[in-house]
Design a protein around this motif. Structure first.
Motif, PDB file in Angstrom:
ATOM      1  N   ALA A 138       0.852  -1.124  -0.063  1.00  0.00           N
ATOM      2  CA  ALA A 138       0.232  -0.052   0.069  1.00  0.00           C
ATOM      3  C   ALA A 138       0.923   1.327   0.105  1.00  0.00           C
ATOM      4  O   ALA A 138       0.554   2.218  -0.674  1.00  0.00           O
ATOM      5  N   ALA A 139       1.963   1.161   0.763  1.00  0.00           N
ATOM      6  CA  ALA A 139       2.694   2.212   0.637  1.00  0.00           C
ATOM      7  C   ALA A 139       3.464   2.716  -0.589  1.00  0.00           C
ATOM      8  O   ALA A 139       3.562   3.722  -1.026  1.00  0.00           O
ATOM      9  N   ALA A 140       3.704   1.613  -1.302  1.00  0.00           N
ATOM     10  CA  ALA A 140       4.382   1.710  -2.664  1.00  0.00           C
ATOM     11  C   ALA A 140       3.345   2.365  -3.567  1.00  0.00           C
ATOM     12  O   ALA A 140       3.599   3.311  -4.481  1.00  0.00           O
ATOM     13  N   THR A 141       2.014   1.800  -3.419  1.00  0.00           N
ATOM     14  CA  THR A 141       1.150   2.269  -4.306  1.00  0.00           C
ATOM     15  C   THR A 141       0.612   3.725  -4.071  1.00  0.00           C
ATOM     16  O   THR A 141       0.489   4.627  -4.987  1.00  0.00           O
ATOM     17  N   ARG A 142       0.771   3.975  -2.489  1.00  0.00           N
ATOM     18  CA  ARG A 142       0.398   5.521  -2.419  1.00  0.00           C
ATOM     19  C   ARG A 142       1.430   6.506  -3.013  1.00  0.00           C
ATOM     20  O   ARG A 142       0.977   7.538  -3.526  1.00  0.00           O
ATOM     21  N   ARG A 143       2.704   5.986  -2.994  1.00  0.00           N
ATOM     22  CA  ARG A 143       3.711   6.862  -3.462  1.00  0.00           C
ATOM     23  C   ARG A 143       3.640   7.077  -5.161  1.00  0.00           C
ATOM     24  O   ARG A 143       3.888   8.006  -5.546  1.00  0.00           O
ATOM     25  N   ALA A 144       3.206   5.787  -5.797  1.00  0.00           N
ATOM     26  CA  ALA A 144       2.919   5.874  -7.286  1.00  0.00           C
ATOM     27  C   ALA A 144       1.952   6.771  -7.638  1.00  0.00           C
ATOM     28  O   ALA A 144       1.942   7.279  -8.567  1.00  0.00           O
ATOM     29  N   VAL A 145       0.684   6.988  -6.730  1.00  0.00           N
ATOM     30  CA  VAL A 145      -0.191   7.725  -7.088  1.00  0.00           C
ATOM     31  C   VAL A 145      -0.296   9.036  -6.664  1.00  0.00           C
ATOM     32  O   VAL A 145      -1.065   9.839  -6.529  1.00  0.00           O
ATOM     33  N   GLY A 146       0.717   9.540  -5.768  1.00  0.00           N
ATOM     34  CA  GLY A 146       0.974  10.782  -5.651  1.00  0.00           C
ATOM     35  C   GLY A 146       0.420  10.892  -4.067  1.00  0.00           C
ATOM     36  O   GLY A 146       0.151  12.150  -3.656  1.00  0.00           O
ATOM     37  N   LEU A 147       0.187  10.255  -3.385  1.00  0.00           N
ATOM     38  CA  LEU A 147      -0.223  10.236  -1.761  1.00  0.00           C
ATOM     39  C   LEU A 147       0.779  10.285  -0.990  1.00  0.00           C
ATOM     40  O   LEU A 147       1.673   9.482  -1.078  1.00  0.00           O
ATOM     41  N   ALA A 148       0.306  10.809   0.357  1.00  0.00           N
ATOM     42  CA  ALA A 148       1.340  10.760   1.575  1.00  0.00           C
ATOM     43  C   ALA A 148       1.527   9.331   1.994  1.00  0.00           C
ATOM     44  O   ALA A 148       0.425   8.518   1.721  1.00  0.00           O
ATOM     45  N   PRO A 149       2.729   8.944   2.424  1.00  0.00           N
ATOM     46  CA  PRO A 149       3.144   7.314   2.739  1.00  0.00           C
ATOM     47  C   PRO A 149       2.026   6.929   3.710  1.00  0.00           C
ATOM     48  O   PRO A 149       2.033   5.781   3.872  1.00  0.00           O
ATOM     49  N   HIS A 150       1.715   7.796   4.680  1.00  0.00           N
ATOM     50  CA  HIS A 150       0.833   7.132   5.682  1.00  0.00           C
ATOM     51  C   HIS A 150      -0.385   8.045   6.037  1.00  0.00           C
ATOM     52  O   HIS A 150      -0.333   9.133   6.350  1.00  0.00           O
ATOM     53  N   VAL A 151      -1.609   7.276   6.122  1.00  0.00           N
ATOM     54  CA  VAL A 151      -2.877   7.856   6.400  1.00  0.00           C
ATOM     55  C   VAL A 151      -3.471   6.837   7.597  1.00  0.00           C
ATOM     56  O   VAL A 151      -3.076   5.803   7.674  1.00  0.00           O
ATOM     57  N   GLU A 152      -4.684   7.443   8.061  1.00  0.00           N
ATOM     58  CA  GLU A 152      -5.426   6.526   8.954  1.00  0.00           C
ATOM     59  C   GLU A 152      -5.988   5.553   8.235  1.00  0.00           C
ATOM     60  O   GLU A 152      -6.138   5.329   7.076  1.00  0.00           O
ATOM     61  N   THR A 153      -5.867   4.045   8.956  1.00  0.00           N
ATOM     62  CA  THR A 153      -6.078   2.961   8.534  1.00  0.00           C
ATOM     63  C   THR A 153      -7.853   2.996   8.362  1.00  0.00           C
ATOM     64  O   THR A 153      -8.475   3.651   9.033  1.00  0.00           O
ATOM     65  N   THR A 154      -8.151   2.257   7.417  1.00  0.00           N
ATOM     66  CA  THR A 154      -9.580   1.999   7.249  1.00  0.00           C
ATOM     67  C   THR A 154     -10.168   0.803   7.920  1.00  0.00           C
ATOM     68  O   THR A 154      -9.356   0.023   8.308  1.00  0.00           O
ATOM     69  N   THR A 155     -11.375   0.773   7.748  1.00  0.00           N
ATOM     70  CA  THR A 155     -12.141  -0.606   8.637  1.00  0.00           C
ATOM     71  C   THR A 155     -12.232  -1.715   7.750  1.00  0.00           C
ATOM     72  O   THR A 155     -13.311  -2.489   8.116  1.00  0.00           O
ATOM     73  N   ALA A 156     -11.731  -1.744   6.744  1.00  0.00           N
ATOM     74  CA  ALA A 156     -12.013  -2.737   5.537  1.00  0.00           C
ATOM     75  C   ALA A 156     -11.593  -4.141   6.148  1.00  0.00           C
ATOM     76  O   ALA A 156     -10.830  -4.276   7.125  1.00  0.00           O
ATOM     77  N   THR A 157     -12.427  -4.986   5.740  1.00  0.00           N
ATOM     78  CA  THR A 157     -12.124  -6.476   6.112  1.00  0.00           C
ATOM     79  C   THR A 157     -11.726  -7.348   4.934  1.00  0.00           C
ATOM     80  O   THR A 157     -11.651  -6.941   3.799  1.00  0.00           O
ATOM     81  N   ALA A 158     -11.322  -8.385   5.318  1.00  0.00           N
ATOM     82  CA  ALA A 158     -10.653  -9.170   4.251  1.00  0.00           C
ATOM     83  C   ALA A 158     -11.465  -9.602   3.122  1.00  0.00           C
ATOM     84  O   ALA A 158     -11.172  -9.973   2.051  1.00  0.00           O
ATOM     85  N   ASP A 159     -12.955  -9.606   3.291  1.00  0.00           N
ATOM     86  CA  ASP A 159     -14.025  -9.904   2.340  1.00  0.00           C
ATOM     87  C   ASP A 159     -14.246  -8.744   1.347  1.00  0.00           C
ATOM     88  O   ASP A 159     -14.909  -8.922   0.676  1.00  0.00           O
ATOM     89  N   GLN A 160     -13.644  -7.567   1.514  1.00  0.00           N
ATOM     90  CA  GLN A 160     -14.202  -6.324   0.754  1.00  0.00           C
ATOM     91  C   GLN A 160     -13.181  -6.300  -0.366  1.00  0.00           C
ATOM     92  O   GLN A 160     -12.015  -6.428  -0.305  1.00  0.00           O
ATOM     93  N   ARG A 161     -13.851  -6.036  -1.727  1.00  0.00           N
ATOM     94  CA  ARG A 161     -13.022  -5.788  -2.789  1.00  0.00           C
ATOM     95  C   ARG A 161     -13.644  -4.560  -3.630  1.00  0.00           C
ATOM     96  O   ARG A 161     -14.591  -4.085  -3.185  1.00  0.00           O
ATOM     97  N   GLY A 162     -12.552  -3.980  -4.332  1.00  0.00           N
ATOM     98  CA  GLY A 162     -12.958  -2.694  -4.894  1.00  0.00           C
ATOM     99  C   GLY A 162     -12.612  -3.047  -6.623  1.00  0.00           C
ATOM    100  O   GLY A 162     -11.365  -3.674  -6.783  1.00  0.00           O
ATOM    101  N   VAL A 163     -13.483  -2.465  -7.345  1.00  0.00           N
ATOM    102  CA  VAL A 163     -13.073  -2.305  -8.730  1.00  0.00           C
ATOM    103  C   VAL A 163     -13.306  -1.089  -9.274  1.00  0.00           C
ATOM    104  O   VAL A 163     -14.471  -0.483  -8.999  1.00  0.00           O
ATOM    105  N   ILE A 164     -12.287  -0.473 -10.201  1.00  0.00           N
ATOM    106  CA  ILE A 164     -12.753   0.804 -10.743  1.00  0.00           C
ATOM    107  C   ILE A 164     -12.762   0.324 -12.377  1.00  0.00           C
ATOM    108  O   ILE A 164     -12.102  -0.254 -12.958  1.00  0.00           O
ATOM    109  N   TRP A 165     -13.656   0.888 -12.794  1.00  0.00           N
ATOM    110  CA  TRP A 165     -14.306   0.624 -14.289  1.00  0.00           C
ATOM    111  C   TRP A 165     -14.089   1.986 -14.931  1.00  0.00           C
ATOM    112  O   TRP A 165     -14.849   2.837 -14.567  1.00  0.00           O
TER     113      TRP A 165
END
Length: 193
Positions: A138-165
């Protein structure tokens, strides 16, 4: 990926399908194994679909600190990853593979000094912590998209998935998703994945 003994390879039906296992039991099964196998097709016709894939199983196997056996088409790039990073062993196949050659390779793998296998396992766990842990990724991805390296964590569970179309048909009107909206969604998802 259950424990095997050196003489199991010569026993008929040494690999027995035991059915499906729920994710909650996988870590225990992985830890009980001597080796963990990741495979891909051996067919020339299909390798283009998989040549550059890095199996998600590999990260799980590295996490539990077990030697990996990559087994599949000789042009599968995962073999290179396993060899370049010292993760374990590779069995290269093509359409003319020989069972006797595979058996010989497996016997050599099974004869590996247990201390070397333990070293590979420790190395694999360290490699997972360095390069495969979701926090590192996630840190490497954040750097790649120009975001700060550390932000508050989310409450996502292992069952959550996301797709961008992004593309035609992305909205009910068949219009493209705006770049601002896609960036906004990507910034939210990067913290989850």
């Amino acid at each position: 990926c259950l424990p095997i003994s050196a003489n199991a390879i010569s026993v008929p039906n040494a690999v027995i399908y035991k059915g499906q296992v729920g994710r909650e039991r996988l870590a225990d099964i992985f830890r009980a194994a001597d080796f963990l196998v990741t495979t891909v097709t051996h067919r020339n016709h299909y390798i283009n679909l998989f040549r550059h894939s890095l199996s998600t199983k590999l990260s799980e196997y590295l996490c539990v600190g077990k030697p990996v056996i990559s087994m599949g088409h000789l042009d599968w790039h995962l073999h290179e990853y396993v060899q370049d990073h010292g993760c374990g062993f590779s069995i290269l196949l093509d359409e003319d593979y020989s069972r006797a050659v595979i058996k010989g390779q497996l016997q050599r793998i099974l004869a590996t000094d247990p201390r070397k296998l333990a070293d590979i396992g420790r190395h694999n766990r360290a490699l997972w912590e360095q390069a495969h842990d979701v926090e590192q990724m996630a840190a490497a991805t954040r750097r790649a998209v120009g975001l700060a390296p550390h932000v508050e964590t989310t409450t996502a569970t292992a069952d959550q998935r996301g797709v961008i179309w992004v593309g035609a048909g992305a909205s009910p009107e068949g219009e493209w998703v705006s770049i601002d909206k896609a960036a906004s969604v990507a910034r939210r998802l990067v913290d989850v994945f």
